[in-house]
Design an enzyme around this catalytic site. Structure first.
Site, short mmCIF file in Angstrom:
data_model
loop_
_atom_site.label_atom_id
_atom_site.label_comp_id
_atom_site.label_asym_id
_atom_site.label_seq_id
_atom_site.Cartn_x
_atom_site.Cartn_y
_atom_site.Cartn_z
N CYS A 65 7.07 -6.58 7.24
CA CYS A 65 8.16 -5.99 8.03
C CYS A 65 8.54 -6.99 9.10
CB CYS A 65 7.66 -4.69 8.69
SG CYS A 65 8.94 -3.82 9.64
N CYS A 96 7.10 -4.22 15.84
CA CYS A 96 6.53 -3.21 16.75
C CYS A 96 5.10 -3.62 17.10
CB CYS A 96 6.54 -1.82 16.11
SG CYS A 96 8.20 -1.27 15.71
N CYS A 154 3.60 8.53 0.75
CA CYS A 154 4.19 7.67 1.77
C CYS A 154 4.40 6.31 1.13
CB CYS A 154 3.20 7.59 2.94
SG CYS A 154 3.71 6.45 4.22
N SER A 182 11.54 6.69 15.08
CA SER A 182 10.35 6.24 15.80
C SER A 182 10.77 5.91 17.22
CB SER A 182 9.76 5.00 15.11
OG SER A 182 9.42 5.33 13.79
N GLU A 235 0.83 -1.21 0.00
CA GLU A 235 0.00 0.00 0.00
C GLU A 235 0.86 1.25 0.00
OE1 GLU A 235 -1.89 0.20 4.16
OE2 GLU A 235 -1.56 -1.90 3.72
N CYS A 272 -0.29 2.47 8.03
CA CYS A 272 0.64 1.39 8.37
C CYS A 272 0.15 -0.04 8.22
CB CYS A 272 1.09 1.56 9.82
SG CYS A 272 1.56 3.21 10.20
N CYS A 276 1.87 -1.91 15.51
CA CYS A 276 1.87 -1.70 14.06
C CYS A 276 1.28 -2.89 13.31
CB CYS A 276 3.29 -1.43 13.60
SG CYS A 276 3.44 -1.21 11.83
N1 SAH Z 1 9.86 1.14 9.96
C1 SAH Z 1 9.93 2.56 9.94
C2 SAH Z 1 8.95 3.22 8.99
C3 SAH Z 1 7.58 2.67 8.86
S1 SAH Z 1 6.40 2.99 10.13
C4 SAH Z 1 9.80 3.13 11.34
O1 SAH Z 1 9.61 2.35 12.27
O2 SAH Z 1 9.91 4.33 11.51
C5 SAH Z 1 6.07 4.71 10.07
C6 SAH Z 1 5.71 5.30 11.41
O3 SAH Z 1 4.38 4.91 11.80
C7 SAH Z 1 6.62 4.90 12.52
O4 SAH Z 1 6.89 5.99 13.36
C8 SAH Z 1 5.79 3.86 13.26
O5 SAH Z 1 6.24 3.67 14.55
C9 SAH Z 1 4.42 4.49 13.15
N2 SAH Z 1 3.29 3.60 13.42
C10 SAH Z 1 3.15 2.29 13.11
N3 SAH Z 1 1.96 1.82 13.54
C11 SAH Z 1 1.33 2.86 14.12
C12 SAH Z 1 0.07 3.02 14.76
N4 SAH Z 1 -0.78 1.99 14.89
N5 SAH Z 1 -0.23 4.24 15.22
C13 SAH Z 1 0.61 5.29 15.10
N6 SAH Z 1 1.80 5.20 14.51
C14 SAH Z 1 2.17 4.00 14.04
#
Ligand code: SAH
Length: 349
Positions: free
Chosen positions: A111, A115, A104, A213, A91, A332, A118
Protein backbone atom coordinates in the site's frame (compact mmCIF):
# COMPACT_ATOMS: atom_id res chain seq x y z
CA UNK A 1 -2.88 -14.77 -22.35
CA UNK A 2 -5.46 -13.33 -20.00
CA UNK A 3 -6.79 -14.35 -16.62
CA UNK A 4 -10.37 -15.35 -17.42
CA UNK A 5 -11.42 -14.20 -13.93
CA UNK A 6 -10.78 -10.63 -15.05
CA UNK A 7 -13.61 -10.90 -17.58
CA UNK A 8 -17.27 -10.12 -17.05
CA UNK A 9 -19.86 -12.41 -18.64
CA UNK A 10 -20.46 -9.86 -21.39
CA UNK A 11 -16.79 -9.78 -22.25
CA UNK A 12 -16.51 -13.56 -22.37
CA UNK A 13 -19.63 -13.70 -24.58
CA UNK A 14 -17.98 -11.21 -26.87
CA UNK A 15 -14.86 -13.37 -27.00
CA UNK A 16 -16.96 -16.45 -27.83
CA UNK A 17 -18.60 -14.57 -30.67
CA UNK A 18 -15.30 -13.37 -32.04
CA UNK A 19 -14.01 -16.94 -31.87
CA UNK A 20 -17.02 -18.42 -33.69
CA UNK A 21 -18.45 -20.05 -30.58
CA UNK A 22 -21.99 -19.84 -29.24
CA UNK A 23 -22.39 -17.12 -26.67
CA UNK A 24 -24.05 -19.47 -24.17
CA UNK A 25 -20.72 -21.25 -23.75
CA UNK A 26 -19.59 -18.25 -21.72
CA UNK A 27 -22.21 -18.93 -19.07
CA UNK A 28 -21.27 -22.62 -19.04
CA UNK A 29 -17.61 -21.82 -18.44
CA UNK A 30 -18.47 -19.44 -15.63
CA UNK A 31 -20.78 -22.04 -14.06
CA UNK A 32 -17.81 -24.36 -13.77
CA UNK A 33 -15.59 -21.68 -12.31
CA UNK A 34 -18.00 -19.95 -9.93
CA UNK A 35 -20.59 -22.59 -9.07
CA UNK A 36 -18.60 -25.80 -9.25
CA UNK A 37 -15.12 -24.67 -8.19
CA UNK A 38 -13.61 -26.23 -11.32
CA UNK A 39 -10.53 -24.31 -12.33
CA UNK A 40 -9.13 -26.45 -15.11
CA UNK A 41 -10.61 -26.12 -18.60
CA UNK A 42 -9.96 -29.83 -19.20
CA UNK A 43 -12.45 -30.79 -16.50
CA UNK A 44 -15.33 -28.78 -17.95
CA UNK A 45 -17.06 -31.76 -19.50
CA UNK A 46 -19.91 -30.07 -21.32
CA UNK A 47 -17.43 -27.97 -23.31
CA UNK A 48 -16.15 -29.50 -26.55
CA UNK A 49 -12.50 -30.32 -27.05
CA UNK A 50 -12.13 -27.72 -29.78
CA UNK A 51 -13.60 -24.98 -27.59
CA UNK A 52 -11.41 -26.02 -24.69
CA UNK A 53 -8.32 -25.76 -26.86
CA UNK A 54 -9.32 -22.29 -28.00
CA UNK A 55 -9.94 -21.24 -24.41
CA UNK A 56 -6.59 -22.62 -23.30
CA UNK A 57 -4.79 -20.66 -26.00
CA UNK A 58 -6.27 -17.38 -24.80
CA UNK A 59 -6.85 -17.77 -21.07
CA UNK A 60 -5.60 -19.12 -17.80
CA UNK A 61 -7.61 -19.36 -14.59
CA UNK A 62 -5.58 -17.81 -11.84
CA UNK A 63 -6.35 -19.21 -8.43
CA UNK A 64 -3.64 -18.26 -5.93
CA UNK A 65 -1.67 -20.96 -4.24
CA UNK A 66 -2.17 -21.30 -0.48
CA UNK A 67 1.24 -20.85 1.10
CA UNK A 68 -0.09 -21.17 4.60
CA UNK A 69 -3.35 -21.27 6.55
CA UNK A 70 -3.39 -19.92 10.08
CA UNK A 71 -6.33 -21.00 12.18
CA UNK A 72 -7.04 -19.05 15.31
CA UNK A 73 -7.44 -21.05 18.47
CA UNK A 74 -9.58 -18.39 20.15
CA UNK A 75 -12.27 -18.02 17.47
CA UNK A 76 -13.27 -19.16 14.00
CA UNK A 77 -10.86 -16.93 12.12
CA UNK A 78 -8.66 -18.18 9.31
CA UNK A 79 -5.89 -16.32 7.68
CA UNK A 80 -4.68 -17.36 4.26
CA UNK A 81 -1.32 -16.45 2.90
CA UNK A 82 -1.68 -16.65 -0.87
CA UNK A 83 0.89 -16.57 -3.63
CA UNK A 84 0.01 -15.31 -7.10
CA UNK A 85 1.68 -16.65 -10.24
CA UNK A 86 4.15 -13.74 -10.31
CA UNK A 87 5.36 -14.77 -6.85
CA UNK A 88 3.71 -11.95 -4.91
CA UNK A 89 2.26 -12.78 -1.52
CA UNK A 90 -0.93 -11.37 -0.03
CA UNK A 91 -3.17 -12.19 2.89
CA UNK A 92 -6.89 -12.74 3.20
CA UNK A 93 -8.85 -13.25 6.40
CA UNK A 94 -12.03 -15.30 6.76
CA UNK A 95 -14.26 -15.02 9.80
CA UNK A 96 -16.84 -17.72 10.30
CA UNK A 97 -20.00 -16.63 12.09
CA UNK A 98 -23.26 -18.40 12.77
CA UNK A 99 -25.10 -15.96 10.51
CA UNK A 100 -22.67 -16.38 7.61
CA UNK A 101 -19.05 -16.17 6.62
CA UNK A 102 -17.17 -12.96 6.07
CA UNK A 103 -14.02 -12.32 4.12
CA UNK A 104 -11.54 -9.48 4.29
CA UNK A 105 -9.84 -9.13 0.91
CA UNK A 106 -6.70 -7.27 -0.13
CA UNK A 107 -6.92 -4.89 -3.08
CA UNK A 108 -3.24 -4.13 -3.64
CA UNK A 109 0.09 -5.80 -2.97
CA UNK A 110 1.36 -3.53 -0.23
CA UNK A 111 0.00 0.00 0.00
CA UNK A 112 1.31 3.50 -0.63
CA UNK A 113 -0.88 5.45 1.79
CA UNK A 114 1.70 5.32 4.57
CA UNK A 115 -0.60 5.26 7.64
CA UNK A 116 1.82 5.17 10.54
CA UNK A 117 0.05 2.51 12.59
CA UNK A 118 -0.42 0.06 9.71
CA UNK A 119 1.88 -2.83 8.77
CA UNK A 120 0.67 -3.14 5.15
CA UNK A 121 2.29 0.03 4.03
CA UNK A 122 5.79 -0.36 5.46
CA UNK A 123 7.29 -1.61 2.20
CA UNK A 124 5.23 0.66 -0.03
CA UNK A 125 3.09 -0.61 -2.88
CA UNK A 126 4.26 -3.31 -5.25
CA UNK A 127 1.29 -3.26 -7.64
CA UNK A 128 -2.48 -3.17 -7.91
CA UNK A 129 -4.41 -6.42 -7.87
CA UNK A 130 -6.65 -7.03 -10.86
CA UNK A 131 -10.36 -7.58 -10.31
CA UNK A 132 -9.87 -11.29 -11.03
CA UNK A 133 -7.11 -11.55 -8.47
CA UNK A 134 -9.32 -9.99 -5.81
CA UNK A 135 -12.19 -12.32 -6.69
CA UNK A 136 -9.93 -15.39 -6.62
CA UNK A 137 -9.19 -14.70 -2.94
CA UNK A 138 -12.85 -15.52 -2.28
CA UNK A 139 -13.05 -18.53 -4.61
CA UNK A 140 -10.06 -20.18 -3.00
CA UNK A 141 -11.18 -19.36 0.54
CA UNK A 142 -14.62 -20.89 -0.12
CA UNK A 143 -12.98 -24.07 -1.28
CA UNK A 144 -10.68 -24.12 1.73
CA UNK A 145 -13.40 -23.63 4.34
CA UNK A 146 -15.91 -25.73 2.41
CA UNK A 147 -18.63 -23.14 2.75
CA UNK A 148 -20.10 -20.14 0.98
CA UNK A 149 -18.91 -16.67 1.84
CA UNK A 150 -21.73 -14.15 2.11
CA UNK A 151 -20.07 -10.93 3.30
CA UNK A 152 -17.09 -9.05 1.95
CA UNK A 153 -15.07 -6.27 3.52
CA UNK A 154 -12.43 -4.52 1.45
CA UNK A 155 -10.19 -3.97 4.45
CA UNK A 156 -7.15 -6.09 3.72
CA UNK A 157 -3.92 -4.64 2.43
CA UNK A 158 -4.19 -1.78 -0.01
CA UNK A 159 -6.34 1.25 -0.57
CA UNK A 160 -9.38 0.24 -2.67
CA UNK A 161 -9.98 3.74 -4.02
CA UNK A 162 -6.34 3.91 -5.15
CA UNK A 163 -7.15 0.93 -7.41
CA UNK A 164 -10.52 2.30 -8.39
CA UNK A 165 -11.25 0.76 -11.80
CA UNK A 166 -10.25 -2.77 -10.83
CA UNK A 167 -12.16 -2.57 -7.57
CA UNK A 168 -15.29 -1.32 -9.35
CA UNK A 169 -15.10 -4.19 -11.85
CA UNK A 170 -14.58 -6.62 -8.96
CA UNK A 171 -17.73 -5.26 -7.26
CA UNK A 172 -19.67 -5.53 -10.48
CA UNK A 173 -18.67 -9.16 -11.08
CA UNK A 174 -18.90 -10.45 -7.51
CA UNK A 175 -22.40 -9.00 -7.30
CA UNK A 176 -23.57 -10.70 -10.52
CA UNK A 177 -25.78 -13.75 -10.52
CA UNK A 178 -23.53 -15.71 -12.86
CA UNK A 179 -20.63 -15.16 -10.45
CA UNK A 180 -20.78 -15.22 -6.64
CA UNK A 181 -24.03 -13.27 -6.40
CA UNK A 182 -23.05 -11.43 -3.22
CA UNK A 183 -25.46 -8.56 -2.55
CA UNK A 184 -24.16 -5.01 -2.44
CA UNK A 185 -25.52 -4.57 1.07
CA UNK A 186 -23.20 -7.36 2.14
CA UNK A 187 -20.13 -5.50 0.93
CA UNK A 188 -18.16 -2.83 2.82
CA UNK A 189 -15.48 -0.72 1.21
CA UNK A 190 -13.06 0.94 3.59
CA UNK A 191 -11.00 3.95 2.54
CA UNK A 192 -8.52 6.29 4.17
CA UNK A 193 -10.50 9.09 2.49
CA UNK A 194 -9.67 9.81 -1.14
CA UNK A 195 -12.27 12.52 -1.56
CA UNK A 196 -12.77 12.72 -5.37
CA UNK A 197 -13.13 8.93 -5.55
CA UNK A 198 -15.70 8.88 -2.75
CA UNK A 199 -17.78 11.27 -4.85
CA UNK A 200 -17.33 9.14 -7.94
CA UNK A 201 -18.42 6.11 -5.95
CA UNK A 202 -21.49 8.00 -4.73
CA UNK A 203 -22.44 8.73 -8.33
CA UNK A 204 -22.58 5.02 -9.03
CA UNK A 205 -25.53 4.76 -6.67
CA UNK A 206 -24.49 1.43 -5.28
CA UNK A 207 -25.80 -0.03 -2.05
CA UNK A 208 -22.44 -0.98 -0.59
CA UNK A 209 -21.43 0.34 2.83
CA UNK A 210 -18.79 3.03 2.79
CA UNK A 211 -16.38 2.96 5.73
CA UNK A 212 -14.03 5.86 6.38
CA UNK A 213 -10.81 5.35 8.31
CA UNK A 214 -11.07 8.58 10.24
CA UNK A 215 -9.05 7.79 13.38
CA UNK A 216 -8.92 11.42 14.55
CA UNK A 217 -11.46 14.22 15.08
CA UNK A 218 -9.25 17.03 13.73
CA UNK A 219 -6.72 17.52 10.96
CA UNK A 220 -3.70 18.16 13.17
CA UNK A 221 -4.01 14.88 15.00
CA UNK A 222 -4.93 13.03 11.82
CA UNK A 223 -1.82 14.32 10.06
CA UNK A 224 0.28 12.65 12.77
CA UNK A 225 -1.24 9.31 11.89
CA UNK A 226 -2.12 9.41 8.20
CA UNK A 227 -0.22 11.22 5.41
CA UNK A 228 -3.43 11.39 3.33
CA UNK A 229 -4.64 14.00 5.84
CA UNK A 230 -2.18 16.43 4.25
CA UNK A 231 -4.07 16.08 1.01
CA UNK A 232 -7.71 16.09 2.10
CA UNK A 233 -9.17 17.78 5.17
CA UNK A 234 -11.74 16.20 7.45
CA UNK A 235 -14.20 18.86 6.28
CA UNK A 236 -13.73 17.69 2.70
CA UNK A 237 -14.18 14.07 3.76
CA UNK A 238 -17.38 14.92 5.64
CA UNK A 239 -18.74 16.78 2.65
CA UNK A 240 -18.02 13.77 0.40
CA UNK A 241 -19.67 11.45 2.93
CA UNK A 242 -22.76 13.61 3.08
CA UNK A 243 -22.93 13.46 -0.69
CA UNK A 244 -22.59 9.65 -0.52
CA UNK A 245 -25.45 9.49 1.99
CA UNK A 246 -27.58 11.85 -0.10
CA UNK A 247 -27.08 9.74 -3.23
CA UNK A 248 -27.33 6.26 -1.74
CA UNK A 249 -29.38 6.75 1.47
CA UNK A 250 -26.81 4.47 3.10
CA UNK A 251 -25.37 4.93 6.56
CA UNK A 252 -21.63 5.57 6.53
CA UNK A 253 -19.28 3.87 8.98
CA UNK A 254 -16.44 5.78 10.60
CA UNK A 255 -13.56 3.67 11.82
CA UNK A 256 -11.63 5.04 14.75
CA UNK A 257 -8.57 3.17 16.01
CA UNK A 258 -8.00 4.09 19.63
CA UNK A 259 -4.38 4.83 20.47
CA UNK A 260 -3.10 5.36 23.97
CA UNK A 261 -2.19 8.95 24.83
CA UNK A 262 -3.10 10.14 21.39
CA UNK A 263 -6.71 10.16 20.18
CA UNK A 264 -8.59 8.49 23.04
CA UNK A 265 -9.16 11.46 25.37
CA UNK A 266 -12.48 12.82 26.55
CA UNK A 267 -11.82 15.95 24.47
CA UNK A 268 -11.31 13.90 21.31
CA UNK A 269 -14.56 12.04 21.93
CA UNK A 270 -16.44 15.33 22.32
CA UNK A 271 -14.81 16.73 19.19
CA UNK A 272 -15.86 13.60 17.31
CA UNK A 273 -19.43 13.97 18.53
CA UNK A 274 -19.52 17.54 17.24
CA UNK A 275 -18.13 16.43 13.92
CA UNK A 276 -20.58 13.58 13.36
CA UNK A 277 -23.77 14.88 14.97
CA UNK A 278 -26.64 14.88 12.52
CA UNK A 279 -24.87 12.62 10.01
CA UNK A 280 -26.39 9.23 9.19
CA UNK A 281 -23.52 7.21 10.54
CA UNK A 282 -22.12 4.55 12.77
CA UNK A 283 -18.79 4.58 14.58
CA UNK A 284 -16.63 1.52 14.86
CA UNK A 285 -14.04 1.83 17.62
CA UNK A 286 -11.00 -0.37 17.10
CA UNK A 287 -8.51 -0.87 19.91
CA UNK A 288 -5.37 -0.26 17.83
CA UNK A 289 -3.62 -3.42 16.91
CA UNK A 290 -0.08 -3.12 18.17
CA UNK A 291 2.38 -3.94 15.42
CA UNK A 292 6.05 -4.48 16.07
CA UNK A 293 7.21 -1.80 13.66
CA UNK A 294 5.77 1.23 15.44
CA UNK A 295 5.00 2.54 18.88
CA UNK A 296 1.26 2.97 18.72
CA UNK A 297 -0.10 1.48 21.89
CA UNK A 298 -3.58 0.24 22.59
CA UNK A 299 -5.85 2.41 24.73
CA UNK A 300 -6.77 1.14 28.15
CA UNK A 301 -10.14 -0.55 28.55
CA UNK A 302 -11.25 2.38 30.74
CA UNK A 303 -10.49 4.91 28.02
CA UNK A 304 -12.16 2.78 25.37
CA UNK A 305 -15.30 2.57 27.50
CA UNK A 306 -15.26 6.29 28.28
CA UNK A 307 -14.92 7.10 24.59
CA UNK A 308 -17.74 4.71 23.74
CA UNK A 309 -20.03 6.14 26.41
CA UNK A 310 -19.53 9.73 25.32
CA UNK A 311 -20.54 8.83 21.77
CA UNK A 312 -23.51 6.72 22.81
CA UNK A 313 -24.80 9.35 25.22
CA UNK A 314 -24.79 11.77 22.32
CA UNK A 315 -26.88 9.34 20.28
CA UNK A 316 -24.11 8.35 17.93
CA UNK A 317 -24.43 4.67 17.34
CA UNK A 318 -21.14 3.04 18.22
CA UNK A 319 -19.67 -0.42 18.39
CA UNK A 320 -16.33 -1.63 19.70
CA UNK A 321 -14.79 -4.02 17.22
CA UNK A 322 -14.19 -7.47 18.52
CA UNK A 323 -10.61 -8.45 18.08
CA UNK A 324 -10.75 -11.48 15.85
CA UNK A 325 -7.87 -13.84 15.42
CA UNK A 326 -5.63 -11.84 17.71
CA UNK A 327 -3.40 -14.87 18.21
CA UNK A 328 -2.63 -15.15 14.50
CA UNK A 329 -1.73 -11.52 13.76
CA UNK A 330 -4.91 -11.32 11.72
CA UNK A 331 -4.56 -7.61 11.18
CA UNK A 332 -3.50 -5.57 8.23
CA UNK A 333 -0.39 -6.82 6.55
CA UNK A 334 1.31 -8.29 9.57
CA UNK A 335 1.49 -11.79 8.20
CA UNK A 336 2.74 -10.92 4.75
CA UNK A 337 5.42 -8.86 6.41
CA UNK A 338 6.55 -11.56 8.78
CA UNK A 339 6.54 -14.05 5.90
CA UNK A 340 8.70 -11.78 3.74
CA UNK A 341 11.00 -11.16 6.68
CA UNK A 342 11.52 -14.82 7.44
CA UNK A 343 12.33 -15.36 3.77
CA UNK A 344 14.71 -12.41 3.79
CA UNK A 345 12.57 -10.53 1.33
CA UNK A 346 12.45 -7.45 3.55
CA UNK A 347 15.73 -5.70 4.09
CA UNK A 348 16.95 -3.95 7.18
CA UNK A 349 14.60 -5.42 9.75
N1 SAH B 1 -6.85 1.39 2.95
C1 SAH B 1 -8.15 1.18 3.46
C2 SAH B 1 -8.48 -0.26 3.79
C3 SAH B 1 -7.44 -1.12 4.41
S1 SAH B 1 -7.06 -0.92 6.12
C4 SAH B 1 -8.41 2.09 4.65
O1 SAH B 1 -7.50 2.81 5.04
O2 SAH B 1 -9.52 2.09 5.16
C5 SAH B 1 -8.48 -1.45 6.99
C6 SAH B 1 -8.68 -0.73 8.31
O3 SAH B 1 -7.72 -1.19 9.29
C7 SAH B 1 -8.53 0.75 8.23
O4 SAH B 1 -9.50 1.38 9.01
C8 SAH B 1 -7.15 0.97 8.83
O5 SAH B 1 -6.98 2.28 9.25
C9 SAH B 1 -7.16 -0.06 9.93
N2 SAH B 1 -5.86 -0.40 10.49
C10 SAH B 1 -4.67 -0.52 9.87
N3 SAH B 1 -3.69 -0.85 10.74
C11 SAH B 1 -4.29 -0.96 11.95
C12 SAH B 1 -3.82 -1.27 13.25
N4 SAH B 1 -2.53 -1.53 13.49
N5 SAH B 1 -4.73 -1.30 14.24
C13 SAH B 1 -6.04 -1.04 14.01
N6 SAH B 1 -6.53 -0.74 12.82
C14 SAH B 1 -5.67 -0.69 11.79
Amino acid sequence: MYNILDLSLDKLKQWMKENKESEFRAKQVFDWIYKKNTWDFDNMNNISKVTKEKLKKSFYIEIPEVVHVYKSSVDDTFKFLYRYRDGNIIETVVMKYKHGNSICVSTQIGCRMGCKFCASTKEGMVRNLTNGEILAQILKAQEEIGARISNIVLMGSGEPLDNYDNVMEFLNIVNSEYSLNIGQRHITLSTCGIVPKIKELADRNMQITLAISLHAPNDDLRKNMMPIANKYTIDEIMEACKYYIYKTKRRVTFEYALVKESNDSKECAIELVNLLKGTLCHVNLIPVNEVKENNFKKSSMDNIKRFYNILMESNIETTIRREMGSDIDAACGQLRRSYLKSNNEVKGV
